[in-house]
Design a protein around this motif. Sequence first.
Motif, mmCIF file in Angstrom:
data_model
loop_
_atom_site.group_PDB
_atom_site.id
_atom_site.type_symbol
_atom_site.label_atom_id
_atom_site.label_comp_id
_atom_site.label_asym_id
_atom_site.label_seq_id
_atom_site.Cartn_x
_atom_site.Cartn_y
_atom_site.Cartn_z
ATOM 1 N N GLY A 1 0.790 -1.224 0.000
ATOM 2 C CA GLY A 1 0.000 0.000 0.000
ATOM 3 C C GLY A 1 0.820 1.269 0.000
ATOM 4 O O GLY A 1 0.302 2.342 -0.313
ATOM 5 N N SER A 2 2.079 1.160 0.335
ATOM 6 C CA SER A 2 2.935 2.355 0.300
ATOM 7 C C SER A 2 3.159 2.816 -1.132
ATOM 8 O O SER A 2 3.248 1.999 -2.048
ATOM 9 C CB SER A 2 4.303 2.071 0.914
ATOM 10 O OG SER A 2 4.178 1.834 2.286
ATOM 11 N N ILE A 3 3.268 4.101 -1.286
ATOM 12 C CA ILE A 3 3.602 4.675 -2.597
ATOM 13 C C ILE A 3 5.092 5.018 -2.597
ATOM 14 O O ILE A 3 5.587 5.649 -1.669
ATOM 15 C CB ILE A 3 2.779 5.955 -2.865
ATOM 16 C CG1 ILE A 3 1.290 5.622 -2.920
ATOM 17 C CG2 ILE A 3 3.226 6.635 -4.159
ATOM 18 C CD1 ILE A 3 0.385 6.838 -2.941
ATOM 19 N N LEU A 4 5.774 4.564 -3.624
ATOM 20 C CA LEU A 4 7.176 4.916 -3.794
ATOM 21 C C LEU A 4 7.311 5.866 -4.971
ATOM 22 O O LEU A 4 6.644 5.687 -5.983
ATOM 23 C CB LEU A 4 8.041 3.674 -4.084
ATOM 24 C CG LEU A 4 8.013 2.515 -3.090
ATOM 25 C CD1 LEU A 4 9.051 1.465 -3.514
ATOM 26 C CD2 LEU A 4 8.300 2.994 -1.684
ATOM 27 N N VAL A 5 8.178 6.851 -4.823
ATOM 28 C CA VAL A 5 8.570 7.712 -5.938
ATOM 29 C C VAL A 5 10.018 7.355 -6.245
ATOM 30 O O VAL A 5 10.884 7.483 -5.379
ATOM 31 C CB VAL A 5 8.437 9.201 -5.579
ATOM 32 C CG1 VAL A 5 8.916 10.065 -6.726
ATOM 33 C CG2 VAL A 5 6.999 9.530 -5.209
ATOM 34 N N ALA A 6 10.267 6.884 -7.442
ATOM 35 C CA ALA A 6 11.607 6.404 -7.806
ATOM 36 C C ALA A 6 12.029 7.000 -9.141
ATOM 37 O O ALA A 6 11.195 7.475 -9.916
ATOM 38 C CB ALA A 6 11.599 4.881 -7.884
ATOM 39 N N ASP A 7 13.328 6.950 -9.413
ATOM 40 C CA ASP A 7 13.844 7.601 -10.617
ATOM 41 C C ASP A 7 14.993 6.772 -11.195
ATOM 42 O O ASP A 7 16.028 6.605 -10.557
ATOM 43 C CB ASP A 7 14.336 9.005 -10.248
ATOM 44 C CG ASP A 7 14.831 9.826 -11.436
ATOM 45 O OD1 ASP A 7 15.204 10.985 -11.224
ATOM 46 O OD2 ASP A 7 14.816 9.309 -12.571
ATOM 47 N N THR A 8 14.763 6.267 -12.400
ATOM 48 C CA THR A 8 15.823 5.476 -13.039
ATOM 49 C C THR A 8 16.987 6.349 -13.505
ATOM 50 O O THR A 8 18.048 5.835 -13.829
ATOM 51 C CB THR A 8 15.287 4.699 -14.264
ATOM 52 O OG1 THR A 8 14.638 5.618 -15.145
ATOM 53 C CG2 THR A 8 14.308 3.621 -13.827
ATOM 54 N N GLY A 9 16.756 7.629 -13.572
ATOM 55 C CA GLY A 9 17.818 8.525 -14.029
ATOM 56 C C GLY A 9 18.646 9.104 -12.900
ATOM 57 O O GLY A 9 19.561 9.881 -13.149
ATOM 58 N N ALA A 10 18.289 8.764 -11.670
ATOM 59 C CA ALA A 10 18.983 9.387 -10.542
ATOM 60 C C ALA A 10 20.328 8.705 -10.265
ATOM 61 O O ALA A 10 20.453 7.490 -10.389
ATOM 62 C CB ALA A 10 18.116 9.324 -9.286
ATOM 63 N N LYS A 11 21.252 9.508 -9.846
ATOM 64 C CA LYS A 11 22.552 8.995 -9.441
ATOM 65 C C LYS A 11 22.356 8.170 -8.172
ATOM 66 O O LYS A 11 21.621 8.555 -7.279
ATOM 67 C CB LYS A 11 23.482 10.181 -9.175
ATOM 68 C CG LYS A 11 24.890 9.812 -8.753
ATOM 69 C CD LYS A 11 25.686 11.101 -8.549
ATOM 70 C CE LYS A 11 27.108 10.868 -8.114
ATOM 71 N NZ LYS A 11 27.265 9.879 -7.049
ATOM 72 N N ILE A 12 23.057 7.055 -8.134
ATOM 73 C CA ILE A 12 22.885 6.146 -6.998
ATOM 74 C C ILE A 12 24.205 5.982 -6.249
ATOM 75 O O ILE A 12 25.251 5.757 -6.859
ATOM 76 C CB ILE A 12 22.369 4.777 -7.495
ATOM 77 C CG1 ILE A 12 20.928 4.939 -8.003
ATOM 78 C CG2 ILE A 12 22.450 3.732 -6.403
ATOM 79 C CD1 ILE A 12 20.439 3.791 -8.845
ATOM 80 N N SER A 13 24.103 6.108 -4.952
ATOM 81 C CA SER A 13 25.285 5.915 -4.106
ATOM 82 C C SER A 13 25.024 4.785 -3.136
ATOM 83 O O SER A 13 23.887 4.337 -2.956
ATOM 84 C CB SER A 13 25.581 7.193 -3.302
ATOM 85 O OG SER A 13 25.687 8.299 -4.140
ATOM 86 N N SER A 14 26.087 4.383 -2.498
ATOM 87 C CA SER A 14 25.976 3.375 -1.438
ATOM 88 C C SER A 14 25.013 3.872 -0.360
ATOM 89 O O SER A 14 24.989 5.053 -0.039
ATOM 90 C CB SER A 14 27.368 3.162 -0.844
ATOM 91 O OG SER A 14 27.306 2.229 0.198
ATOM 92 N N ASP A 15 24.207 2.964 0.136
ATOM 93 C CA ASP A 15 23.231 3.243 1.187
ATOM 94 C C ASP A 15 21.922 3.839 0.667
ATOM 95 O O ASP A 15 20.970 3.988 1.434
ATOM 96 C CB ASP A 15 23.819 4.127 2.300
ATOM 97 C CG ASP A 15 23.122 3.890 3.633
ATOM 98 O OD1 ASP A 15 22.943 4.870 4.389
ATOM 99 O OD2 ASP A 15 22.733 2.741 3.922
ATOM 100 N N ASP A 16 21.866 4.151 -0.613
ATOM 101 C CA ASP A 16 20.590 4.595 -1.186
ATOM 102 C C ASP A 16 19.617 3.412 -1.220
ATOM 103 O O ASP A 16 20.019 2.260 -1.325
ATOM 104 C CB ASP A 16 20.810 5.113 -2.616
ATOM 105 C CG ASP A 16 21.438 6.496 -2.640
ATOM 106 O OD1 ASP A 16 21.985 6.876 -3.695
ATOM 107 O OD2 ASP A 16 21.373 7.202 -1.600
ATOM 108 N N ARG A 17 18.332 3.745 -1.175
ATOM 109 C CA ARG A 17 17.298 2.715 -1.310
ATOM 110 C C ARG A 17 16.914 2.638 -2.777
ATOM 111 O O ARG A 17 16.682 3.672 -3.418
ATOM 112 C CB ARG A 17 16.080 3.086 -0.448
ATOM 113 C CG ARG A 17 16.346 2.798 1.029
ATOM 114 C CD ARG A 17 16.913 3.983 1.770
ATOM 115 N NE ARG A 17 17.521 3.643 3.037
ATOM 116 C CZ ARG A 17 16.862 3.310 4.158
ATOM 117 N NH1 ARG A 17 15.567 3.236 4.166
ATOM 118 N NH2 ARG A 17 17.513 3.059 5.262
#
Lengths: 202, 202
Positions: free
Chosen positions: A133-149
Amino acid sequence: MFTHEDIWRAIDRLAEDKGFSASGLARQAGLDPTAFNRSKRTSPNGKPRWPSTESLAKILSITSCTTEEFLLIMGQDTPLKTRKIPMLAYTAVRTGRIKADNADTFTIAINAGQQAFALTIEDEKLRPLYRMGSILVADTGAKISSDDRVLLFSKKDGLKGGIMQTTQKRTVSILLPDQDFREMSFPENEIEWIARILWASQ
Amino acid sequence: MFTHEDIWRAIDRLAEDKGFSASGLARQAGLDPTAFNRSKRTSPNGKPRWPSTESLAKILSITSCTTEEFLLIMGQDTPLKTRKIPMLAYTAVRTGRIKADNADTFTIAINAGQQAFALTIEDEKLRPLYRMGSILVADTGAKISSDDRVLLFSKKDGLKGGIMQTTQKRTVSILLPDQDFREMSFPENEIEWIARILWASQ
DNA sequence: ATAAAAATAGGATTAGTTTCCTATTTACCT
DNA sequence: AGGTAAATAGGAAACTAATCCTATTTTTAT
């Protein structure tokens, strides 16, 4: 709210932005070239003249200027930050499909890239981080670092979500929330996409 | 750009939001009560009537509606409101203080109650649910159910956050994320406040 | 430098919105 | 159920923005 001056300022700026004089902009919009003359913005008795909403709609239309842009030009202090992103079906995302064709939309008020999307969780595979039921906002274009979800889709393992670990040379490792946060690695060439989770409803 | 219908729709919605009829809104703004009559939105020959920018400025002024809000009302079928909530200092919240006096603000675009606030996590006590640097939007006025994510302040134990369990008669139990989600119970009379977490940045 | 086009000022006229007014309908309160 | 207040419809009058027109100034192109 706005003042008479705000509107006239915006008209002048829009004209300038599009390479016209106010007179030229009026002409382009099918109005009389004298419509926006400075001399006519205050009546002889000193009362301000307010351009009509119809005239405004016409100039916005011919210049392809959105109302939002017009507000920004008008000189508002806080630019409008809400935006619509695709609300993808979880069933599609779960099988790797993140194309936004004909998707519903979800309005956000955060900075997010052009590849941002929203989705509503429909299973418990991301518990305890995210529940059904939770809504996630996610981005395939975002830079990703260690510890990111992140969410990622692996050709071999399907949709996974978790906490990014330090990336090795050709593998991506994440901690899986539904497995006591044990680490799982994915060869890069198996990963179709990976999206950083920006926000989550609770 | 906008249409004649967009504007009228926005006027109707603004009136409704503020608890007026269109007639009442006009009256509040010092306009004639018949100014926004539905019957006068199209002229007898079928041509649309565009309300003047001056009239619009007046209703925005009387209702303290920003142009941004008006734009949102105008452009969408379902009104979405951005809102500023207090951004509290974590150091204050950690010691139980959630008064919003002179707080910074944080703009949200979600439904939240009057007691909503934001805060930025400054320790790792809520890991793995929330990490240092995450922004939480929470509301002490929100209804809380089992499995909701909450922050609570106990006189004896200080600030705690976690997952709500079924509440017993006079105790509140939550799962503590930083202790392998073990359950901890707090007598009701020790709890100064409890806020449901609505959204969290990642 | 000159001519033409565009922009601007200003007045008169036209068209459209607002206000005023009246009547009817609807909503609210007792 | 009845009375009052508010909302709504619709017509006429008043007011104001847009258009039309002319003249002047400025800008542009050669």
